[in-house]
Design a protein around this motif. Structure first.
Motif, PDB file in Angstrom:
ATOM      1  N   UNK A 168      13.826 -16.828 117.263  1.00 29.62           N
ATOM      2  CA  UNK A 168      12.888 -16.943 118.385  1.00 29.62           C
ATOM      3  C   UNK A 168      13.260 -16.060 119.575  1.00 29.62           C
ATOM      4  N   UNK A 169      14.539 -15.737 119.721  1.00 29.47           N
ATOM      5  CA  UNK A 169      14.965 -14.910 120.852  1.00 29.47           C
ATOM      6  C   UNK A 169      15.200 -13.449 120.457  1.00 29.47           C
ATOM      7  N   UNK A 170      15.009 -13.120 119.199  1.00 28.10           N
ATOM      8  CA  UNK A 170      15.263 -11.763 118.706  1.00 28.10           C
ATOM      9  C   UNK A 170      14.031 -10.875 118.843  1.00 28.10           C
ATOM     10  N   UNK A 171      14.289  -9.576 118.759  1.00 31.65           N
ATOM     11  CA  UNK A 171      13.227  -8.584 118.607  1.00 31.65           C
ATOM     12  C   UNK A 171      13.140  -8.316 117.105  1.00 31.65           C
ATOM     13  N   UNK A 172      11.930  -8.331 116.567  1.00 31.05           N
ATOM     14  CA  UNK A 172      11.752  -8.113 115.134  1.00 31.05           C
ATOM     15  C   UNK A 172      10.997  -6.810 114.902  1.00 31.05           C
ATOM     16  N   UNK A 173      11.495  -6.037 113.940  1.00 34.17           N
ATOM     17  CA  UNK A 173      10.806  -4.833 113.505  1.00 34.17           C
ATOM     18  C   UNK A 173      10.138  -5.128 112.166  1.00 34.17           C
ATOM     19  N   UNK A 174       8.927  -4.641 112.004  1.00 30.07           N
ATOM     20  CA  UNK A 174       8.194  -4.824 110.758  1.00 30.07           C
ATOM     21  C   UNK A 174       7.769  -3.456 110.245  1.00 30.07           C
ATOM     22  N   UNK A 175       8.047  -3.196 108.969  1.00 29.41           N
ATOM     23  CA  UNK A 175       7.654  -1.947 108.323  1.00 29.41           C
ATOM     24  C   UNK A 175       6.448  -2.220 107.436  1.00 29.41           C
ATOM     25  N   UNK A 176       5.441  -1.382 107.590  1.00 28.59           N
ATOM     26  CA  UNK A 176       4.206  -1.517 106.831  1.00 28.59           C
ATOM     27  C   UNK A 176       3.914  -0.190 106.131  1.00 28.59           C
ATOM     28  N   UNK A 177       3.580  -0.269 104.849  1.00 23.79           N
ATOM     29  CA  UNK A 177       3.194   0.907 104.072  1.00 23.79           C
ATOM     30  C   UNK A 177       1.846   0.598 103.426  1.00 23.79           C
ATOM     31  N   UNK A 178       0.876   1.431 103.684  1.00 24.00           N
ATOM     32  CA  UNK A 178      -0.444   1.223 103.109  1.00 24.00           C
ATOM     33  C   UNK A 178      -1.062  -0.108 103.490  1.00 24.00           C
ATOM     34  N   UNK A 179      -0.779  -0.570 104.688  1.00 22.00           N
ATOM     35  CA  UNK A 179      -1.329  -1.835 105.174  1.00 22.00           C
ATOM     36  C   UNK A 179      -0.602  -3.068 104.694  1.00 22.00           C
ATOM     37  N   UNK A 180       0.486  -2.882 103.935  1.00 17.13           N
ATOM     38  CA  UNK A 180       1.231  -4.009 103.367  1.00 17.13           C
ATOM     39  C   UNK A 180       2.625  -4.094 103.990  1.00 17.13           C
ATOM     40  N   UNK A 181       3.033  -5.276 104.484  1.00 14.23           N
ATOM     41  CA  UNK A 181       4.387  -5.449 105.003  1.00 14.23           C
ATOM     42  C   UNK A 181       5.416  -5.305 103.869  1.00 14.23           C
ATOM     43  N   UNK A 182       6.418  -4.442 104.086  1.00 15.04           N
ATOM     44  CA  UNK A 182       7.389  -4.166 103.026  1.00 15.04           C
ATOM     45  C   UNK A 182       8.847  -4.235 103.482  1.00 15.04           C
ATOM     46  N   UNK A 183       9.088  -4.431 104.780  1.00 15.96           N
ATOM     47  CA  UNK A 183      10.462  -4.501 105.254  1.00 15.96           C
ATOM     48  C   UNK A 183      10.517  -4.985 106.682  1.00 15.96           C
ATOM     49  N   UNK A 184      11.696  -5.466 107.063  1.00 14.90           N
ATOM     50  CA  UNK A 184      11.870  -5.926 108.437  1.00 14.90           C
ATOM     51  C   UNK A 184      13.342  -5.868 108.831  1.00 14.90           C
ATOM     52  N   UNK A 185      13.575  -6.009 110.117  1.00 16.90           N
ATOM     53  CA  UNK A 185      14.927  -6.074 110.676  1.00 16.90           C
ATOM     54  C   UNK A 185      14.865  -6.923 111.934  1.00 16.90           C
ATOM     55  N   UNK A 186      15.986  -7.557 112.241  1.00 16.59           N
ATOM     56  CA  UNK A 186      16.077  -8.415 113.426  1.00 16.59           C
ATOM     57  C   UNK A 186      17.094  -7.814 114.386  1.00 16.59           C
ATOM     58  N   UNK A 187      16.719  -7.716 115.659  1.00 14.92           N
ATOM     59  CA  UNK A 187      17.587  -7.127 116.681  1.00 14.92           C
ATOM     60  C   UNK A 187      17.973  -8.192 117.697  1.00 14.92           C
ATOM     61  N   UNK A 188      19.267  -8.295 117.958  1.00 14.10           N
ATOM     62  CA  UNK A 188      19.794  -9.248 118.934  1.00 14.10           C
ATOM     63  C   UNK A 188      20.547  -8.502 120.019  1.00 14.10           C
ATOM     64  N   UNK A 189      20.474  -9.015 121.243  1.00 12.47           N
ATOM     65  CA  UNK A 189      21.235  -8.453 122.360  1.00 12.47           C
ATOM     66  C   UNK A 189      22.465  -9.315 122.598  1.00 12.47           C
ATOM     67  N   UNK A 190      23.627  -8.670 122.605  1.00 12.01           N
ATOM     68  CA  UNK A 190      24.896  -9.355 122.827  1.00 12.01           C
ATOM     69  C   UNK A 190      25.648  -8.616 123.927  1.00 12.01           C
ATOM     70  N   UNK A 191      25.293  -8.876 125.173  1.00 13.67           N
ATOM     71  CA  UNK A 191      25.900  -8.155 126.292  1.00 13.67           C
ATOM     72  C   UNK A 191      25.504  -6.690 126.243  1.00 13.67           C
ATOM     73  N   UNK A 192      26.523  -5.793 126.159  1.00  9.39           N
ATOM     74  CA  UNK A 192      26.224  -4.359 126.106  1.00  9.39           C
ATOM     75  C   UNK A 192      26.088  -3.859 124.667  1.00  9.39           C
ATOM     76  N   UNK A 193      26.027  -4.802 123.728  1.00  9.33           N
ATOM     77  CA  UNK A 193      25.931  -4.457 122.319  1.00  9.33           C
ATOM     78  C   UNK A 193      24.609  -4.942 121.734  1.00  9.33           C
ATOM     79  N   UNK A 194      24.015  -4.110 120.904  1.00 11.33           N
ATOM     80  CA  UNK A 194      22.839  -4.517 120.141  1.00 11.33           C
ATOM     81  C   UNK A 194      23.266  -4.783 118.716  1.00 11.33           C
TER      82      UNK A 194
END
Length: 140
Positions: free
Chosen positions: A39-65
């Motif tokens: 709920x607190x993360x940034x999510x990336x979604x990859x779509x190819x040809x209109x279909x979701x095919x991949x994702x990644x979750x990004x968290x902030x930890x101070x000066x580190x991602x």
């Protein structure tokens, strides 16, 4: 086709992709795959040809991602989509003021993939959800 990778609020689609890759394919338990950070993360979604095919979750930890929960459907593996997701994640962190390093926990068999993208291993191998992992960083 060229993937479209963008920040999304469609966490349910990301979770469905993660279920296929981590729970169904890799045998990770739902308890290990799901946590309270989505709920607190940034999510990336990859779509190819209109279909979701991949994702990644990004968290902030101070000066580190931290990049995590990177998944690509089997049909898209070997196409460069995983590398595109990681580059998009690094670009997202690069655009955030104060972030100096990107970290990820790579499944040990995938460290070569991340090294080709500029990440460096540190520390020893450890087990996460029953799978050997290595921590890796990328300086911004």
């Amino acid at each position: 086709m060229t993937p479209q990778i963008s920040v999304t609020r469609d966490i349910d689609t990301c979770l469905a992709l993660r279920r296929v890759v981590f729970i169904d394919e890799q045998g990770v338990s739902e308890i290990d795959e799901r946590d309270d950070l989505d709920d607190s993360a940034v999510h990336l979604l990859a779509i190819v040809g209109g279909v979701p095919v991949g994702s990644a979750r990004l968290l902030l930890l101070g000066d580190m991602g931290k990049v995590g929960r990177v998944c690509v459907l089997r049909s898209q593996r070997g196409t460069g989509l995983g590398a595109a997701l990681i580059r998009a994640a690094v670009d997202q962190f690069r655009a955030m003021p104060g972030i100096t390093t990107v970290k990820l926990s790579a499944q040990s068999h995938a460290t070569g993939f991340y090294e080709k993208l500029g990440f460096t291993e540190f520390g020893g191998e450890y087990e996460d959800a029953g799978i050997p992992h290595r921590d890796m960083t990328f300086p911004l």
